[in-house]
Design a protein around this motif. Structure first.
Motif, short mmCIF file in Angstrom:
data_model
loop_
_atom_site.label_atom_id
_atom_site.label_comp_id
_atom_site.label_asym_id
_atom_site.label_seq_id
_atom_site.Cartn_x
_atom_site.Cartn_y
_atom_site.Cartn_z
N ARG A 294 126.16 2.24 -85.60
CA ARG A 294 125.08 1.45 -85.02
C ARG A 294 125.54 0.53 -83.92
O ARG A 294 124.88 0.33 -82.92
N ARG A 295 126.73 -0.11 -84.14
CA ARG A 295 127.19 -1.08 -83.14
C ARG A 295 128.10 -0.39 -82.13
O ARG A 295 128.84 0.53 -82.49
N ALA A 296 128.06 -0.88 -80.87
CA ALA A 296 129.03 -0.39 -79.90
C ALA A 296 130.41 -0.73 -80.48
O ALA A 296 130.60 -1.82 -81.03
N GLY A 297 131.35 0.18 -80.42
CA GLY A 297 132.67 -0.06 -81.01
C GLY A 297 132.83 0.58 -82.37
O GLY A 297 133.94 0.74 -82.87
N ASP A 298 131.70 0.99 -83.01
CA ASP A 298 131.77 1.80 -84.24
C ASP A 298 131.90 3.24 -83.77
O ASP A 298 130.93 3.81 -83.25
N ARG A 314 124.70 1.59 -75.15
CA ARG A 314 123.39 1.19 -74.62
C ARG A 314 123.15 1.86 -73.27
O ARG A 314 122.13 2.43 -73.01
N ASN A 328 120.64 9.29 -77.67
CA ASN A 328 120.93 8.95 -79.07
C ASN A 328 119.82 9.53 -79.97
O ASN A 328 118.64 9.35 -79.68
N ASP A 331 117.80 6.57 -81.70
CA ASP A 331 117.33 5.48 -80.86
C ASP A 331 116.96 6.09 -79.51
O ASP A 331 117.82 6.26 -78.64
N ALA A 497 118.35 1.53 -88.51
CA ALA A 497 119.05 0.63 -89.43
C ALA A 497 118.07 0.04 -90.44
O ALA A 497 118.43 -0.18 -91.61
#
Ligand code: 5FX
Length: 542
Positions: A294-298, A314, A328, A331, A497
């Motif tokens: 879900r998060r940038a960096g995951d 994003r 995505n 999303d 989420a």
């Protein structure tokens, strides 16, 4: 009373995954608990199609196809196995699916009416055998379309322009280039095609009893769709083949419900006739959903037939040199980035065979005999022509600490060179398209090997987690089935989420060692330079 849009614990959500080698199903209940899993292996369970690893490779090694009727037969067999196991089809509120990306299925003018009038007394295979305009579907391992790729780039204004529009520069396996080749080599088959589906939308069409749409995430793997406008690029369609838009149909967001399941499945397997079919997507987009990135960096690293690294973004910044940007799947306003290595598990398995290493524990022991950085030895192992970095031919290229080419390495040096090279390449090319991990989630067959995961943690300098659930694409499809169902029930887009609030946590598998990570940081520039040399050597031999 349960709120509208909240699944009940006794409802089931089914995810299918039609991958290169198998068809799998995973069912989850409304609390996201996995309740059942089933698999059909193409080679073992359907030997009559004579595939190896689910595919047929032409003598030139470039053309790689699978029989689409085998995928139909696999669905018959999978559902029959579930029935024999008393699977509660009637409790499935929604299903969705995943397909290996890029593969294309050419349906002729009888297909639509056949899909709409399936006889529940007969297996699908017996009813759909003659609905294909082409009985060999090109798949993602095909690398025979270099001429079509260059022509697309020339027509659209260069590799950067194709990447800016479609998310990737022209790649051999991307579906538009495959369609162009079919049109050029076999115009009669193209002419006979009423619908050209992706593997994902084809499998969905079987279950829908009619043509199911291509979703925007899997559609991003075609070099034909504008990833920002989420619609076909007219100039790309024109360059590919005539009257293509009508053959592809309109794209759909992956979370949209395409309709109820076909009556065939309600009658033959006792699915609820109201069961929702949520648009299918590609295996990598589904894995993004299955791993809850879900998060940038995951960022996930999937170690399978192909190795892939992917995560959510994003804003897209496509590169003409490597990697892909897709829409995505959970999303519709967001994107995902991905780097693919064609030479994943098979190359690791070949190293086992080449050095007569009997088992994976023996492989781990060998790996432990050499230090991080491998005393300066670096190798490039392109068993097949590689996708990242792109090469036109295979080849293995080894360099010693003085950058001199070496014919071979001792077993313990060779296995380390192979694993380090696979991960350094992911790091190098991932960074170029915005994939900078704060943590990594490892999945796929080789993620069970702790020694391999420890090299991964050290190369990237971040902790590596592992999900207990190995089949992330099938699980992602089940999660997306639930997500699509919640969105439809709520009559609005609900963030993934929020719909998946109860999802399980992942377990820590490896932590980076500071010194080892420093060794890899130091190595990266030299690795990039030698990689260029290896690519030149591979292409010279092509
Ligand atoms: C992605 O672009 C790929 O080509 C592979 O990961 C396939 O999706 C494997 F099925």
């Amino acid at each position: 009373m349960t709120a509208i849009g909240t699944p009940r614990s006794d409802q089931l959500f089914l995810g299918l995954d039609s991958s290169t080698q198998s068809l799998k199903a995973i069912a989850i209940d409304g609390t996201l608990r996995v309740t059942a899993e089933y698999t059909v292996s193409f080679d073992e369970d359907l030997p009559e199609y004579e595939t190896k690893g689910g595919v047929h490779i032409a003598p030139d090694g470039l053309r790689v196809t699978s029989p689409p009727l085998m995928w139909v037969a696999a669905l018959d067999l999978l559902l029959a196995r579930m029935q024999a196991d008393n699977f509660a089809f009637a409790d499935v509120a929604a299903l969705s699916g995943s397909g290996q990306q890029h593969g294309s299925v050419y349906l002729n003018r009888t297909a639509r009416s056949r899909l709409q009038a399936l006889d529940p007394e007969q297996p699908l295979r017996d009813q759909l055998g003659d609905c294909f305009a082409l009985d060999a579907s090109p798949i993602w391992m095909d690398s025979s379309t270099t001429a079509q790729c260059r022509a697309l780039e020339a027509a659209l204004g260069g590799a950067q322009r194709v990447a800016d529009l479609t998310g990737s520069r022209a790649y051999e396996r991307f579906t538009g280039n495959q369609i162009a080749k079919i049109y050029q080599d076999n115009p009669a088959a193209y002419e006979a095609s009423d619908r050209i589906a992706l593997v994902s939308s084809f499998m969905a069409s079987l279950l829908l009893g009619g043509y199911a749409p291509i979703d925007t995430a899997d559609g991003s793997g075609m070099n034909l769709m504008d990833i920002r406008r989420k619609d076909w690029v007219p100039a790309a369609l024109d360059q590919t083949a005539p009257d293509l838009a009508a053959r592809l149909g309109a794209v759909s967001p992956a979370h949209a419900v395409a309709g109820p399941i076909a009556g065939y499945f309600a009658k033959r397997y006792a699915f609820d006739p109201a069961c929702r079919l949520v648009t299918f997507s590609g295996d990598n987009p589904n894995s993004l959903a299955g791993l809850l990135l879900r998060r940038a960096g995951d960022i996930a690293v999937s170690l399978g037939t192909s190795d892939t690294m992917f995560g959510a973004l994003r804003a897209p910044s496509p590169s003409p040199d490597e990697g892909h940007i897709f829409v995505n799947p959970v999303d519709p306003e967001g994107y995902m980035a991905m780097v693919v290595h064609k030479n994943g598990s098979l190359t690791r398995e070949q190293a086992l065979g080449r050095h007569k290493i009997g088992s994976w524990p023996a492989f781990e022991k060998l790996l432990a005999q050499t230090p991080p950085g491998n005393n300066g030895n670096i190798g490039f192992y392109f068993t097949d022509p590689e996708i990242t970095p792109p090469t036109h031919a295979g080849g293995t290229f080894r360099f010693d600490r003085a950058d001199a080419q070496a014919a071979d390495f001792p077993a313990e040096t060779d296995v380390r060179a192979l694993i380090e090279s696979q991960f350094l390449s992911l790091r190098l090319h991932g960074e170029h398209i915005g994939l900078e991990p704060g943590m990594l989630l490892a999945t796929g067959g080789a993620s069970e090997n702790m020694a391999i995961l420890s090299v991964l943690a050290n190369v990237f300098g971040v902790p590596v987690y592992r999900g207990d659930q190995k089949n992330s694409a099938a699980l992602g499809a089940a999660y997306r089935a639930l997500h699509g169902w919640v969105c439809e029930q709520s009559a609005a887009f609900v963030p993934f989420a929020d719909a998946l609030g109860n999802a399980p946590a992942f377990s820590l598998a490896a932590e980076p060692d500071t010194q080892a990570h420093a060794a890899y940081n130091k190595m990266l520039d030299r690795y990039a330079r030698l990689e260029k040399q290896a690519v030149e050597l591979a292409n010279r031999d092509a």
